[in-house]
Motif scaffolding. Structure first.
Motif, PDB file in Angstrom:
ATOM      1  N   SER A 163     -11.158  -0.779 -15.415  1.00 31.12           N
ATOM      2  CA  SER A 163     -10.961  -2.176 -15.046  1.00 31.12           C
ATOM      3  C   SER A 163     -10.595  -2.343 -13.573  1.00 31.12           C
ATOM      4  N   GLY A 164     -10.453  -1.215 -12.864  1.00 30.43           N
ATOM      5  CA  GLY A 164     -10.174  -1.287 -11.434  1.00 30.43           C
ATOM      6  C   GLY A 164      -8.712  -1.228 -11.066  1.00 30.43           C
ATOM      7  N   ASN A 165      -7.819  -1.015 -12.030  1.00 28.62           N
ATOM      8  CA  ASN A 165      -6.410  -0.834 -11.694  1.00 28.62           C
ATOM      9  C   ASN A 165      -6.236   0.484 -10.947  1.00 28.62           C
ATOM     10  N   LEU A 166      -5.453   0.464  -9.869  1.00 27.49           N
ATOM     11  CA  LEU A 166      -5.373   1.617  -8.983  1.00 27.49           C
ATOM     12  C   LEU A 166      -3.954   2.124  -8.811  1.00 27.49           C
ATOM     13  N   LEU A 167      -3.848   3.452  -8.676  1.00 24.20           N
ATOM     14  CA  LEU A 167      -2.582   4.123  -8.419  1.00 24.20           C
ATOM     15  C   LEU A 167      -2.790   5.060  -7.232  1.00 24.20           C
ATOM     16  N   TYR A 168      -2.027   4.846  -6.159  1.00 30.45           N
ATOM     17  CA  TYR A 168      -2.124   5.678  -4.962  1.00 30.45           C
ATOM     18  C   TYR A 168      -1.059   6.768  -5.004  1.00 30.45           C
ATOM     19  N   ARG A 169      -1.278   7.825  -4.261  1.00 30.86           N
ATOM     20  CA  ARG A 169      -0.339   8.951  -4.268  1.00 30.86           C
ATOM     21  C   ARG A 169       0.274   9.156  -2.890  1.00 30.86           C
ATOM     22  N   ARG A 170       1.572   9.000  -2.817  1.00 29.09           N
ATOM     23  CA  ARG A 170       2.357   9.299  -1.629  1.00 29.09           C
ATOM     24  C   ARG A 170       1.821   8.588  -0.377  1.00 29.09           C
ATOM     25  N   THR A 171       1.530   9.348   0.690  1.00 22.56           N
ATOM     26  CA  THR A 171       1.174   8.719   1.963  1.00 22.56           C
ATOM     27  C   THR A 171      -0.094   7.886   1.884  1.00 22.56           C
ATOM     28  N   ALA A 172      -0.952   8.148   0.913  1.00 24.71           N
ATOM     29  CA  ALA A 172      -2.173   7.358   0.768  1.00 24.71           C
ATOM     30  C   ALA A 172      -1.877   5.915   0.368  1.00 24.71           C
ATOM     31  N   ARG A 173      -0.635   5.666  -0.017  1.00 24.00           N
ATOM     32  CA  ARG A 173      -0.232   4.298  -0.304  1.00 24.00           C
ATOM     33  C   ARG A 173       0.213   3.645   1.018  1.00 24.00           C
ATOM     34  N   ASN A 174      -0.727   3.504   1.907  1.00 19.69           N
ATOM     35  CA  ASN A 174      -0.440   2.979   3.236  1.00 19.69           C
ATOM     36  C   ASN A 174      -1.150   1.648   3.431  1.00 19.69           C
ATOM     37  N   PHE A 175      -2.296   1.647   4.066  1.00 22.17           N
ATOM     38  CA  PHE A 175      -3.052   0.411   4.258  1.00 22.17           C
ATOM     39  C   PHE A 175      -3.920   0.070   3.052  1.00 22.17           C
ATOM     40  N   ASN A 176      -4.116   1.029   2.147  1.00 16.58           N
ATOM     41  CA  ASN A 176      -5.009   0.783   1.021  1.00 16.58           C
ATOM     42  C   ASN A 176      -4.618  -0.418   0.155  1.00 16.58           C
ATOM     43  N   PRO A 177      -3.364  -0.541  -0.303  1.00 12.07           N
ATOM     44  CA  PRO A 177      -3.040  -1.652  -1.210  1.00 12.07           C
ATOM     45  C   PRO A 177      -3.281  -3.030  -0.623  1.00 12.07           C
ATOM     46  N   MET A 178      -2.876  -3.247   0.647  1.00 18.77           N
ATOM     47  CA  MET A 178      -3.081  -4.577   1.219  1.00 18.77           C
ATOM     48  C   MET A 178      -4.542  -4.843   1.552  1.00 18.77           C
ATOM     49  N   MET A 179      -5.276  -3.806   1.944  1.00 15.90           N
ATOM     50  CA  MET A 179      -6.693  -4.014   2.245  1.00 15.90           C
ATOM     51  C   MET A 179      -7.491  -4.326   0.987  1.00 15.90           C
ATOM     52  N   ALA A 180      -7.048  -3.803  -0.136  1.00 13.62           N
ATOM     53  CA  ALA A 180      -7.742  -4.109  -1.391  1.00 13.62           C
ATOM     54  C   ALA A 180      -7.701  -5.596  -1.708  1.00 13.62           C
ATOM     55  N   THR A 181      -6.702  -6.297  -1.191  1.00 17.29           N
ATOM     56  CA  THR A 181      -6.552  -7.717  -1.495  1.00 17.29           C
ATOM     57  C   THR A 181      -7.224  -8.620  -0.471  1.00 17.29           C
ATOM     58  N   ALA A 182      -7.592  -8.079   0.685  1.00 18.98           N
ATOM     59  CA  ALA A 182      -8.007  -8.925   1.806  1.00 18.98           C
ATOM     60  C   ALA A 182      -9.509  -8.967   2.043  1.00 18.98           C
ATOM     61  N   GLY A 183     -10.287  -8.355   1.178  1.00 15.46           N
ATOM     62  CA  GLY A 183     -11.734  -8.422   1.305  1.00 15.46           C
ATOM     63  C   GLY A 183     -12.328  -9.382   0.291  1.00 15.46           C
ATOM     64  N   LYS A 184     -13.437  -9.998   0.641  1.00 16.38           N
ATOM     65  CA  LYS A 184     -14.128 -10.847  -0.327  1.00 16.38           C
ATOM     66  C   LYS A 184     -14.559 -10.023  -1.535  1.00 16.38           C
ATOM     67  N   VAL A 185     -14.920  -8.770  -1.272  1.00 23.34           N
ATOM     68  CA  VAL A 185     -15.260  -7.810  -2.326  1.00 23.34           C
ATOM     69  C   VAL A 185     -14.514  -6.520  -2.011  1.00 23.34           C
ATOM     70  N   CYS A 186     -13.965  -5.879  -3.022  1.00 24.17           N
ATOM     71  CA  CYS A 186     -13.304  -4.590  -2.841  1.00 24.17           C
ATOM     72  C   CYS A 186     -14.000  -3.530  -3.689  1.00 24.17           C
ATOM     73  N   VAL A 187     -14.371  -2.429  -3.031  1.00 23.70           N
ATOM     74  CA  VAL A 187     -14.940  -1.276  -3.724  1.00 23.70           C
ATOM     75  C   VAL A 187     -13.950  -0.123  -3.571  1.00 23.70           C
ATOM     76  N   ALA A 188     -13.562   0.474  -4.680  1.00 20.86           N
ATOM     77  CA  ALA A 188     -12.577   1.555  -4.667  1.00 20.86           C
ATOM     78  C   ALA A 188     -13.188   2.856  -5.166  1.00 20.86           C
TER      79      ALA A 188
END
Length: 233
Positions: A163-188
């Motif tokens: 369903s697209g729910n995401l879990l980041y690990r340690r330092t990778a939880r940086n710009f990823n979470p906010m960028m996922a919300t700021a695009g018209k479309v997000c591909v993960a």
């Protein structure tokens, strides 16, 4: 609706066009969407504006899109590890919008939250504030910064479900979470794709409502951008 795609190329199909703006998650070479970046290179899309913490290194990460001259403009906070970036910028081939790092993160977060602009003390009285509105609050001067949005966000997570729910690990939880919300479309892209219900709801960093497409990546290099060591005592 099944959001799962078999590979990065199919996950980007129908989303790319010349002159588009793309947000790319990650910090340095940590937590970057390696497979999606490679697919962007192979797609041939050009004249793109990329919003990212930096532009990778010469032969890896977003740097490979500089090699193929696909990037027209970078909106970044750090560009110090890429010789080709420096060459293109100094020769006038590449546009650059430089941001203090916290300002860049907040501009992206504001874009995802529907906040059009905000005031910050960072950069007041410097080149950063040139041409921008300034205002005094409680005796302190602030610079107005506008939010950032993109046609497409590409992010990388440790785990994700169908369903697209995401879990980041340690330092990778940086710009990823906010960028996922700021695009018209997000591909993960994720290292591990699981069934719905396998992720602890209390641990999810990006809810699936923000993610349009998801794929399980492969062949991750996870390079270290700059290795520093010291003698053991």
């Amino acid at each position: 609706m099944d959001k799962v795609y078999t590979d990065a190329a199919s996950a980007l199909e129908g989303l790319l066009f010349d002159g588009m703006t793309i947000m790319a998650g990650g910090f340095g070479l940590c937590g970057i969407p390696e497979n999606l970046i490679l697919a962007l290179r192979e797609s041939g899309v050009k004249d793109i504006t990329v919003i990212s913490n930096n532009c990778g290194v010469d032969d890896f990460g977003l740097g490979i899109l500089l090699q193929t001259r696909q990037i027209k403009k970078m909106v970044s906070s750090y560009v110090g590890e890429n010789a080709e970036f420096e060459r293109q910028f100094l020769s006038g081939e590449l546009e650059l919008e430089f941001n203090p790092q916290g300002t860049l993160a907040e501009r992206v977060r504001a874009g995802g939250a529907g906040v059009p602009a905000f005031y910050t003390k960072t950069g007041y009285g410097t080149l950063v504030a040139e041409g921008k509105e300034t205002r005094e609050f409680d005796g302190e001067m602030y610079v107005m910064e506008t939010a950032l949005r993109a046609d497409l966000s590409i992010v990388k997570a440790w785990k994700g479900d169908r369903s697209g729910n995401l879990l980041y690990r340690r330092t990778a939880r940086n710009f990823n979470p906010m960028m996922a919300t700021a695009g018209k479309v997000c591909v993960a892209e994720v290292e591990e794709l699981v069934e719905v219900g396998e992720l602890d709801p209390d641990q999810i960093h990006t809810p699936g409502i923000y993610v349009s497409r998801i794929l399980q990546g492969s062949d991750y290099e996870k390079r270290i951008e700059r290795r520093t060591t010291r003698l053991r005592e």
